[in-house]
Design a protein around this motif. Structure first.
Motif, PDB file in Angstrom:
ATOM      1  N   TYR A   1      47.027  66.791  65.364  1.00 16.43           N
ATOM      2  CA  TYR A   1      46.432  65.575  64.811  1.00 16.43           C
ATOM      3  C   TYR A   1      45.573  64.897  65.878  1.00 16.43           C
ATOM      4  O   TYR A   1      45.952  64.825  67.047  1.00 16.43           O
ATOM      5  CB  TYR A   1      47.518  64.615  64.326  1.00 16.43           C
ATOM      6  CG  TYR A   1      48.232  65.105  63.096  1.00 16.43           C
ATOM      7  CD1 TYR A   1      47.725  64.845  61.815  1.00 16.43           C
ATOM      8  CD2 TYR A   1      49.402  65.852  63.199  1.00 16.43           C
ATOM      9  CE1 TYR A   1      48.370  65.304  60.680  1.00 16.43           C
ATOM     10  CE2 TYR A   1      50.050  66.325  62.071  1.00 16.43           C
ATOM     11  CZ  TYR A   1      49.535  66.048  60.816  1.00 16.43           C
ATOM     12  OH  TYR A   1      50.160  66.520  59.684  1.00 16.43           O
ATOM     13  N   LEU A   2      44.440  64.431  65.438  1.00 15.56           N
ATOM     14  CA  LEU A   2      43.519  63.706  66.317  1.00 15.56           C
ATOM     15  C   LEU A   2      43.446  62.268  65.840  1.00 15.56           C
ATOM     16  O   LEU A   2      43.166  62.006  64.672  1.00 15.56           O
ATOM     17  CB  LEU A   2      42.131  64.353  66.255  1.00 15.56           C
ATOM     18  CG  LEU A   2      41.036  63.750  67.137  1.00 15.56           C
ATOM     19  CD1 LEU A   2      41.400  63.910  68.618  1.00 15.56           C
ATOM     20  CD2 LEU A   2      39.700  64.418  66.844  1.00 15.56           C
ATOM     21  N   THR A   3      43.737  61.330  66.738  1.00 12.84           N
ATOM     22  CA  THR A   3      43.661  59.908  66.396  1.00 12.84           C
ATOM     23  C   THR A   3      42.608  59.230  67.261  1.00 12.84           C
ATOM     24  O   THR A   3      42.233  59.723  68.312  1.00 12.84           O
ATOM     25  CB  THR A   3      45.023  59.217  66.605  1.00 12.84           C
ATOM     26  OG1 THR A   3      45.459  59.388  67.968  1.00 12.84           O
ATOM     27  CG2 THR A   3      46.077  59.800  65.677  1.00 12.84           C
ATOM     28  N   GLY A   4      42.147  58.074  66.786  1.00 14.66           N
ATOM     29  CA  GLY A   4      41.109  57.329  67.495  1.00 14.66           C
ATOM     30  C   GLY A   4      39.894  57.081  66.628  1.00 14.66           C
ATOM     31  O   GLY A   4      38.901  56.509  67.087  1.00 14.66           O
ATOM     32  N   PHE A   5      39.970  57.469  65.341  1.00 18.91           N
ATOM     33  CA  PHE A   5      38.847  57.268  64.423  1.00 18.91           C
ATOM     34  C   PHE A   5      38.710  55.794  64.044  1.00 18.91           C
ATOM     35  O   PHE A   5      39.702  55.052  63.969  1.00 18.91           O
ATOM     36  CB  PHE A   5      39.037  58.109  63.163  1.00 18.91           C
ATOM     37  CG  PHE A   5      38.834  59.582  63.387  1.00 18.91           C
ATOM     38  CD1 PHE A   5      37.590  60.159  63.208  1.00 18.91           C
ATOM     39  CD2 PHE A   5      39.888  60.380  63.806  1.00 18.91           C
ATOM     40  CE1 PHE A   5      37.394  61.513  63.427  1.00 18.91           C
ATOM     41  CE2 PHE A   5      39.710  61.734  64.030  1.00 18.91           C
ATOM     42  CZ  PHE A   5      38.464  62.304  63.844  1.00 18.91           C
ATOM     43  N   SER A   6      37.486  55.387  63.789  1.00 18.88           N
ATOM     44  CA  SER A   6      37.207  53.983  63.490  1.00 18.88           C
ATOM     45  C   SER A   6      37.876  53.512  62.203  1.00 18.88           C
ATOM     46  O   SER A   6      38.132  52.314  62.044  1.00 18.88           O
ATOM     47  CB  SER A   6      35.691  53.754  63.399  1.00 18.88           C
ATOM     48  OG  SER A   6      35.101  54.621  62.450  1.00 18.88           O
ATOM     49  N   ASP A   7      38.192  54.430  61.275  1.00 22.67           N
ATOM     50  CA  ASP A   7      38.851  54.018  60.028  1.00 22.67           C
ATOM     51  C   ASP A   7      40.364  53.980  60.150  1.00 22.67           C
ATOM     52  O   ASP A   7      41.072  53.639  59.205  1.00 22.67           O
ATOM     53  CB  ASP A   7      38.439  54.931  58.868  1.00 22.67           C
ATOM     54  CG  ASP A   7      38.862  56.383  59.072  1.00 22.67           C
ATOM     55  OD1 ASP A   7      39.551  56.677  60.074  1.00 22.67           O
ATOM     56  OD2 ASP A   7      38.505  57.215  58.216  1.00 22.67           O
ATOM     57  N   GLY A   8      40.893  54.336  61.322  1.00 25.58           N
ATOM     58  CA  GLY A   8      42.326  54.258  61.565  1.00 25.58           C
ATOM     59  C   GLY A   8      43.126  55.437  61.046  1.00 25.58           C
ATOM     60  O   GLY A   8      44.342  55.496  61.264  1.00 25.58           O
ATOM     61  N   CYS A   9      42.500  56.381  60.362  1.00 21.82           N
ATOM     62  CA  CYS A   9      43.211  57.532  59.797  1.00 21.82           C
ATOM     63  C   CYS A   9      43.211  58.713  60.764  1.00 21.82           C
ATOM     64  O   CYS A   9      42.145  59.109  61.256  1.00 21.82           O
ATOM     65  CB  CYS A   9      42.565  57.973  58.491  1.00 21.82           C
ATOM     66  SG  CYS A   9      42.879  56.892  57.094  1.00 21.82           S
TER      67      CYS A   9
END
Length: 211
Positions: free
Chosen positions: A108-116
């Motif tokens: 899983y990759l986190t850090g996206f501007s939409d929070g998903c």
């Protein structure tokens, strides 16, 4: 990660550092070593799925908000994301559901501007540094970019920061790029060299290429 893959990456880095010993700055060498930080990931794609064994894209019953080999996973939180195995610039984090494994699994990759979070599929996944990309493609090594989507997207970003296309980017410019962009490499096999490369920028997926 298998010993053979680790050894091959270390040897490649040693050779690269040897070539650059007189030309590269301390900051650039740090980028080379940073590229070796690796982990394993696996499972879905955004707008399609990356088959961990064949590397082929297949249709996925997920949102197609952004094209590329990853899938939105807005409902996955906490321990379900796995262990954080790497941290990129800004808020980017790479999570592994089975650290140390060489088998295909969920990352899983986190850090996206939409929070998903986004779910990736593969046997190995890692962040790639801007510093190393600059050394290889714009520095003394002189390997020209292949012209894929990732190369073209990065070239546009680079031109805004470094000026004329192809010109050597000043160290300050490279540092600026390294704070806003990061590469993600996803390998279908722990033994293979073929991979899908993602370029992340500004909390979004900027481009995808198959290497």
């Amino acid at each position: 990660m298998p010993l053979t893959l680790v050894v091959s990456r270390v040897l490649a880095a040693i050779c690269l550092l040897g070539l650059l010993s007189t030309a590269a700055t301390a900051e650039q060498r740090k980028g080379v070593l940073g590229f070796l930080r690796a982990s394993s990931k696996a499972q879905a794609p955004e707008g399609g799925e990356l088959d961990a064994r064949s590397g082929a894209m297949t249709a996925a019953p997920v949102s197609r908000a952004v094209p590329g080999p990853m899938a939105k996973a807005c409902g996955v939180r906490g321990k379900s994301l796995g262990k954080v195995v790497e941290k990129g610039p800004g808020k980017w984090k790479l999570h592994d559901t089975a650290p140390g494994s060489t088998r295909p699994r969920d990352f899983y990759l986190t850090g996206f501007s939409d929070g998903c979070p986004r779910k990736l599929s593969g046997a190995v996944a890692m962040f790639g540094s801007v510093e190393l990309y600059e050394l290889v493609h714009y520095g003394p090594v002189g390997v020209k970019p292949s012209g894929g989507e990732v190369d073209r997207a990065y070239a546009k970003m680079r031109a805004k920061v470094c000026g004329r296309s192809g010109a050597t980017c000043k160290e300050r410019g490279v540092r600026k790029l390294a704070k806003q962009a990061v590469f993600v490499d996803v390998y279908a096999s722990a033994e293979g060299s073929s991979r899908v490369q993602l370029l992340m920028n500004g909390g979004k997926l900027a481009a995808v290429s198959t290497r």
